[in-house]
Design an enzyme around this catalytic site. Structure first.
Site, short mmCIF file in Angstrom:
data_model
loop_
_atom_site.label_atom_id
_atom_site.label_comp_id
_atom_site.label_asym_id
_atom_site.label_seq_id
_atom_site.Cartn_x
_atom_site.Cartn_y
_atom_site.Cartn_z
N GLU A 35 -13.22 5.12 -2.07
CA GLU A 35 -12.25 4.23 -2.71
C GLU A 35 -11.25 5.06 -3.50
O GLU A 35 -11.63 5.92 -4.30
CB GLU A 35 -12.98 3.26 -3.64
CG GLU A 35 -12.10 2.46 -4.59
CD GLU A 35 -11.03 1.65 -3.87
OE1 GLU A 35 -9.84 1.78 -4.25
OE2 GLU A 35 -11.37 0.92 -2.92
N LEU A 137 -8.93 8.61 1.74
CA LEU A 137 -8.98 8.99 3.15
C LEU A 137 -7.61 9.58 3.49
O LEU A 137 -6.66 8.85 3.74
CB LEU A 137 -9.30 7.78 4.02
CG LEU A 137 -9.24 8.00 5.54
CD1 LEU A 137 -10.29 9.00 5.99
CD2 LEU A 137 -9.41 6.67 6.27
N TYR A 218 -0.25 -23.97 -10.87
CA TYR A 218 0.97 -23.58 -10.18
C TYR A 218 2.13 -24.14 -11.00
O TYR A 218 2.29 -25.36 -11.10
CB TYR A 218 1.00 -24.14 -8.77
CG TYR A 218 -0.09 -23.61 -7.86
CD1 TYR A 218 0.03 -22.34 -7.30
CD2 TYR A 218 -1.22 -24.36 -7.58
CE1 TYR A 218 -0.95 -21.84 -6.46
CE2 TYR A 218 -2.21 -23.86 -6.73
CZ TYR A 218 -2.07 -22.60 -6.18
OH TYR A 218 -3.05 -22.11 -5.35
N ASP A 303 -8.03 -7.25 4.10
CA ASP A 303 -6.57 -7.28 4.06
C ASP A 303 -5.93 -6.23 4.95
O ASP A 303 -4.76 -6.35 5.31
CB ASP A 303 -6.07 -7.10 2.63
CG ASP A 303 -6.24 -8.36 1.78
OD1 ASP A 303 -6.65 -9.39 2.35
OD2 ASP A 303 -5.97 -8.31 0.57
N GLY A 312 -5.49 -21.62 -1.23
CA GLY A 312 -6.55 -22.07 -0.34
C GLY A 312 -7.83 -21.29 -0.52
O GLY A 312 -8.91 -21.75 -0.15
#
Length: 531
Positions: A35, A137, A218, A303, A312
């Site tokens: 990481e 990486l 929101y 992702d 959602g």
């Protein structure tokens, strides 16, 4: 450079990378996770786990930890569109969470990504994984039957070489794995690139949460940057996160940040303590799905494979489930009992789902935050039960039945039981104690046989021995240990009382036979699934 090796190298210690490492460990494969950041997330980020995700987590023994880590209160939370946190509500999404008990024995949870990552990391290490922070990486190349990677320790500047059989790129939307592979992506873009501010703050807000575990607002106010913002609660009482977008190059000062918080909260004189400031840029992308999740011995997850709006709440769930559906494929292949087609089937099954999910999240975003974007390309929002339980894999590691039509989703209230669908939840009983068919699935393959098909157990034992894989068999109904009090099992799985189904380690139906005439076919079906 120092050299070392690992069966699987995982780039990224987010939800996808840690889940992959944890589920690999469940199958006896120790992963090396690297990481680039110095530690795990300190932002709540994605919150909430659906019943399918909780089922997967239960197989790894961490479902209870997730439930304990969630804030107290109702899991569905408070979701409103408003002028400010304390101001007039324009639309209220507060509603009773849908009753999904007909489709899963698992509850929902409301754990934040901040706490979820720590649970996943702890369990992954318990199961044999190693996690290295501040490690990038830097480069990799595929050679023969493996991947050779160069890792950079950003704290010391030292480099080392790691060889692995497989590399999982779970390095997020800012990661480099997909680009290094030369894999294009498709999706929706906004008319202008923006930067998103995630501002964590503490304040004494008088907000009634109605016994909800979390609140999500929101906000629409011309006084806010770009006229909108979102505010979410965190796991820490009195601490919140406000997010809003800025044009590239805009950099609000410290006083501006406090004013943004006061405007969003609707309290002009609110005392604000800034805890953390983070920025994210998607380059104008609203959704992005890689054109393939698989290239040689490199796989994409989370992702890195599929970017979508958070509205959602399914992005984090998809990341965890990527690891769940990928790990058993890698483990069986590394064990030498499966061919390369099994790993390749990950793309065939997960990418169509990611495409559909990205469009669903986009539709949610349009509904809640950007009604000006609505046009005839916006997807109709699926019923939650259909979206969570009704996905039908177009192709993959299962035996298709001849002449069948394969819609992308089916109604889980009337499950087809066809191969490539989620094995339905059917309430059974064991010694008078309720148990679900879903509780029977784990790291091994599972054969569920009808009450008139006891010969299936012998066939499964022989197939397991010949192919060197674990297969568990359960006879449902009749005088067997597993009772079928409602008599639903045969119909739910589309078999007769003499038939059986083969279920994969990830709870997907791989093959079925309506009667015992299919006994000789079981081994062939298992061999086909293993690629």
């Amino acid at each position: 450079m120092p050299m070392e090796s690992a069966p699987v190298l995982v780039a990224g210690a987010g939800l996808a990378g840690l889940s992959t490492a944890m589920f690999l460990g469940l199958h006896g494969v120790p992963a090396l996770v690297v990481e680039r950041h110095a530690g795990l997330s300190t932002q709540p980020k994605a919150r909430g786990q659906t019943p399918p995700t909780m089922e997967a987590l239960a197989t790894a023994g961490v479902a209870e930890r997730f439930l304990e880590a969630a804030p107290p209160g109702r899991t569905e939370g408070i979701i409103v569109i408003a002028e400010s946190v304390t101001g007039r509500a324009l639309h209220d999404f507060v509603q009773t969470a849908p009753d999904l008990s007909d489709f899963s024995p698992a509850p929902m949870a409301a754990t934040s990504q901040e706490r979820a990552e720590r649970i996943l990391a702890e369990r992954a290490v318990e199961l044999g994984a190693e996690i290295r922070f501040s490690t990038t990486l830097e480069s990799f190349r595929q050679e023969g039957d493996g991947v050779v990677a160069t890792l950079l320790d950003t704290a010391t500047g030292r480099r080392r070489t790691v060889t692995s059989r497989y590399l999982v790129g779970a390095d997020g939307h800012k990661g480099t794995t997909r680009d290094a592979l030369g894999i294009p992506a498709h999706g929706r873009t906004s008319s202008r690139p923006v930067r998103t501010l995630f501002l964590q703050f503490e304040a004494d807000l008088d907000v009634a949460f109605e016994n909800a575990a979390f609140g999500l607002y929101y906000l629409r106010d011309p006084a806010l940057p770009s006229g909108s913002a979102t505010v979410v609660t965190t796991d820490h009482p009195g601490r919140y996160v406000v997010s809003c977008v800025f044009d590239p190059g805009e950099e609000p000062g410290r006083d501006d940040l406090a004013d943004i918080v006061r405007t969003a909260c609707g309290v002009p004189d609110l005392e604000v303590a800034i805890v953390d400031v983070a920025w994210s840029s998607s380059g104008g992308r609203l959704t992005r799905v890689a054109d393939t999740f698989h290239s040689g011995r490199v796989l994409l997850a989370g992702d890195a494979a599929h970017l979508m709006p958070p509205a959602g709440g399914q992005g984090g769930n998809a990341a965890v489930m990527d690891g769940y559906h990928l790990a058993w494929r890698l483990a069986y292949t590394l064990a030498g009992v499966a061919g390369p087609g099994l790993v390749a089937s990950y793309d065939a099954e997960r990418r169509p789902f990611a495409d559909a999910l990205a469009e669903q999240q986009y539709a949610n975003m349009v509904q809640r935050q950007a009604p000006q974007l609505r046009d005839d390309t916006v997807a109709e929002i699926l019923d939650p039960a259909v979206g969570l339980f009704g996905y039908v894999c177009p192709s993959g590691a299962f035996v298709r039945e001849p002449g069948e039509e394969r819609p992308l989703f089916e109604d889980p209230a009337s499950p087809s039981g066809r191969p490539g669908t989620r094995a339905p939840h059917v309430r059974l009983s064991r010694d008078g104690v309720p148990v679900s068919t879903r509780d029977l699935f784990g790291p091994a393959f599972t054969v569920l046989a009808g009450a008139e098909g006891p010969a299936w157990e012998k066939a499964a034992t022989e197939a397991a021995r010949n192919l060197r894989v674990a297969v568990e068999t359960h006879v449902v109904g009749g005088p067997s240990v597993l009772g079928d009090p409602d008599g639903r099992f045969p119909a739910a799985y589309g078999i007769t009382a003499a038939g059986a189904v083969l279920v994969r380690p990830d709870g997907i139906i791989a093959w079925r036979s309506s009667g015992d005439a299919g006994l000789p076919e079981l081994e062939g079906a298992l061999r086909s699934v293993l690629g």
